[in-house]
Design an enzyme around this catalytic site. Sequence first.
Site, PDB file in Angstrom:
ATOM      1  N   TYR A 154       0.831  -1.206   0.000  1.00 45.66           N
ATOM      2  CA  TYR A 154       0.000   0.000   0.000  1.00 45.66           C
ATOM      3  C   TYR A 154       0.868   1.259   0.000  1.00 45.66           C
ATOM      4  CZ  TYR A 154      -4.936  -1.112   0.407  1.00 45.66           C
ATOM      5  OH  TYR A 154      -6.219  -1.469   0.135  1.00 45.66           O
TER       6      TYR A 154
ATOM      7  N   GLU B 148       0.396   5.812  -0.920  1.00 46.91           N
ATOM      8  CA  GLU B 148      -0.562   6.850  -1.271  1.00 46.91           C
ATOM      9  C   GLU B 148       0.166   8.178  -1.418  1.00 46.91           C
ATOM     10  OE1 GLU B 148      -0.937   5.568   2.315  1.00 46.91           O
ATOM     11  OE2 GLU B 148       0.854   6.715   1.912  1.00 46.91           O
TER      12      GLU B 148
ATOM     13  N   ASP C   5      -7.597  13.952 -24.443  1.00 43.87           N
ATOM     14  CA  ASP C   5      -7.621  12.538 -24.033  1.00 43.87           C
ATOM     15  C   ASP C   5      -6.948  11.743 -25.149  1.00 43.87           C
ATOM     16  OD1 ASP C   5      -8.167   9.877 -23.713  1.00 43.87           O
ATOM     17  OD2 ASP C   5     -10.252  10.152 -23.123  1.00 43.87           O
TER      18      ASP C   5
ATOM     19  N   THR D 272      -4.598   6.542 -21.509  1.00 45.54           N
ATOM     20  CA  THR D 272      -4.516   5.180 -20.991  1.00 45.54           C
ATOM     21  C   THR D 272      -3.141   4.672 -21.408  1.00 45.54           C
ATOM     22  OG1 THR D 272      -5.331   4.218 -23.019  1.00 45.54           O
ATOM     23  CG2 THR D 272      -6.961   4.767 -21.375  1.00 45.54           C
TER      24      THR D 272
ATOM     25  N   LYS E 265      -2.919   0.950 -24.777  1.00 45.99           N
ATOM     26  CA  LYS E 265      -3.347   0.858 -26.177  1.00 45.99           C
ATOM     27  C   LYS E 265      -2.122   0.883 -27.090  1.00 45.99           C
ATOM     28  CE  LYS E 265      -7.914   2.256 -24.884  1.00 45.99           C
ATOM     29  NZ  LYS E 265      -8.950   3.270 -24.833  1.00 45.99           N
TER      30      LYS E 265
ATOM     31  N   ARG F 269      -2.379  -1.874 -17.847  1.00 50.42           N
ATOM     32  CA  ARG F 269      -3.630  -1.120 -17.866  1.00 50.42           C
ATOM     33  C   ARG F 269      -3.605  -0.063 -16.771  1.00 50.42           C
ATOM     34  NH1 ARG F 269      -7.131  -4.527 -21.108  1.00 50.42           N
ATOM     35  NH2 ARG F 269      -8.536  -2.785 -21.186  1.00 50.42           N
TER      36      ARG F 269
HETATM   37  C1  LIG Z   1      -9.907   3.532 -23.913  1.00 52.11           C
HETATM   38  C2  LIG Z   1     -10.247   4.939 -23.709  1.00 52.11           C
HETATM   39  C3  LIG Z   1     -10.567   5.408 -22.414  1.00 52.11           C
HETATM   40  C4  LIG Z   1     -10.740   4.496 -21.210  1.00 52.11           C
HETATM   41  O1  LIG Z   1      -9.594   3.887 -20.774  1.00 52.11           O
HETATM   42  P1  LIG Z   1      -9.632   2.681 -19.726  1.00 52.11           P
HETATM   43  O2  LIG Z   1      -8.244   2.591 -19.219  1.00 52.11           O
HETATM   44  O3  LIG Z   1     -10.054   1.477 -20.499  1.00 52.11           O
HETATM   45  O4  LIG Z   1     -10.602   3.039 -18.658  1.00 52.11           O
HETATM   46  C5  LIG Z   1     -10.798   6.772 -22.262  1.00 52.11           C
HETATM   47  N1  LIG Z   1     -10.756   7.615 -23.326  1.00 52.11           N
HETATM   48  C6  LIG Z   1     -10.492   7.188 -24.587  1.00 52.11           C
HETATM   49  C7  LIG Z   1     -10.460   8.167 -25.717  1.00 52.11           C
HETATM   50  C8  LIG Z   1     -10.228   5.840 -24.829  1.00 52.11           C
HETATM   51  O5  LIG Z   1      -9.982   5.434 -26.076  1.00 52.11           O
END
Ligand SMILES: *Cc1c(COP(=O)(O)O)cnc(C)c1O
Length: 432
Positions: free
Chosen positions: A49, A51, A194, A221, A224, A230
């Site tokens: 843990y 924080e 994002d 994220t 990807k 993740r």
């Molecule tokens: C995949 C994605 C997310 C969410 O990500 P997670 O880690 O799966 O919660 C948010 N915004 C966009 C544009 C995404 O493609």
Amino acid sequence: MVQNTDSQVQKAILNEQKRQLEGMELIASENYQSEAVLQAQSSVFANKYSEWFPWKRYYWWQENTDIVEQLAIDRAKQIFHADHANVQALSGAAANICVYAALMEPWDTILWMDLSHWWHLTHWAPVTFLSKVFNFISYKTLENGEIDFDEIRRLARKHKPKIILAWFSAYPRELDYSKFVEIANEVWAIAFADMSHIWGFIAAWILKNPLDYGFHVMMTTTHKSLRWPRGSLILSKWVVSNPLKKPENTIENIPTRIDRAVFPWIQWWPHMNTIAAIAVALWEAQTDKFKEYAIQALKNSKVMAEEFINRWYKLVTWGTDNHMVILDFSNTPIENGKNAEYILDLVGISTSKSTIPDDPNPPFRPSGLRIGTPAMTTRGVKEDDIRIIVDFIDQTLKLIPFMQEKNFSEKINKLKSQVIEFSKQFPVPRIN
Ligand SMILES: *Cc1c(COP(=O)(O)O)cnc(C)c1O
């Protein structure tokens, strides 16, 4: 070892390994993590843990967790030209909520991409908690898929949003970041990107980085195009002022507000094993090998777009600048992306249905299909292999009008065994 304890889960793992090895993974948001990243993620940091910040913890015994988190932060800042990085949000979805909570009060307005144009569920949707807390106004693209900056400016002036959000889950082109920033500055809004889908190419410095064009905050994220565990990163300019004092609501205080939103406002404790794996992945991202990978993924995507166009397919924006191609099936015998996704799945090819600009169909049966190259490029696929992949897709889609015929399943099975033979040539990390 799982095999000596839980035979049911072990069986599911083995089946999933087989599926991943034999299938052709063309979902634009999926990828394969490296052996080193997987190892760090399943390391003993999972037991610990922590924080708040490295070197400023509440729990004791942080001499090792502090080191890995600091490494992740420093590497992220360097690679993405940021002054501040928070590596603790558990996923992209969690990070988006933290950014909203950090930068907005309830009922503040956010200007975002419309549901019918590659929205992401975590940006806003009527079925989400976010719809109870914030006010959302949406912009759209022009019919040809270009961003309509006149419309964004008009909406921004009228509604005075706190945040203008850029980037979406299925957009095959580069964005003009300066234009977003210009509009945000004019109405005193925060420009937030994002970057979940294309971050790998920014890490390799081959696509533009919004922070270099004046964006205030970025989120991504990490699993990807980056091939990481993740998790997520939240990056911004400026530095944390005084972590103990509630910061004033100014642009310079964005990093302080973000850190406080992650802990203790919204999320509390991070997963230190994931942070260790993010640190390893950031190290990998600085290697020539990763740059070569990112360049190849984009080359593959360009060849894929050309090959579909040569075969008379309609593409959203007629091409791609990144790792994804979006096919448009409106007014074709295939009709929609759901039909295409279904039949491709029958032969072992994973893709995802997607909306097209001003889609006449509803989101559960949208007109488009999104196809991405990151996962297969990790497995070593090059341009010539992409031509074969497009041929498999084309042959499969051409069977759609014949789904009711007697020998349909025979044709599908034949294609499926060819897809398996082809895919198995390309190894997946940790599966052999
Ligand atoms: C995949 C994605 C997310 C969410 O990500 P997670 O880690 O799966 O919660 C948010 N915004 C966009 C544009 C995404 O493609």
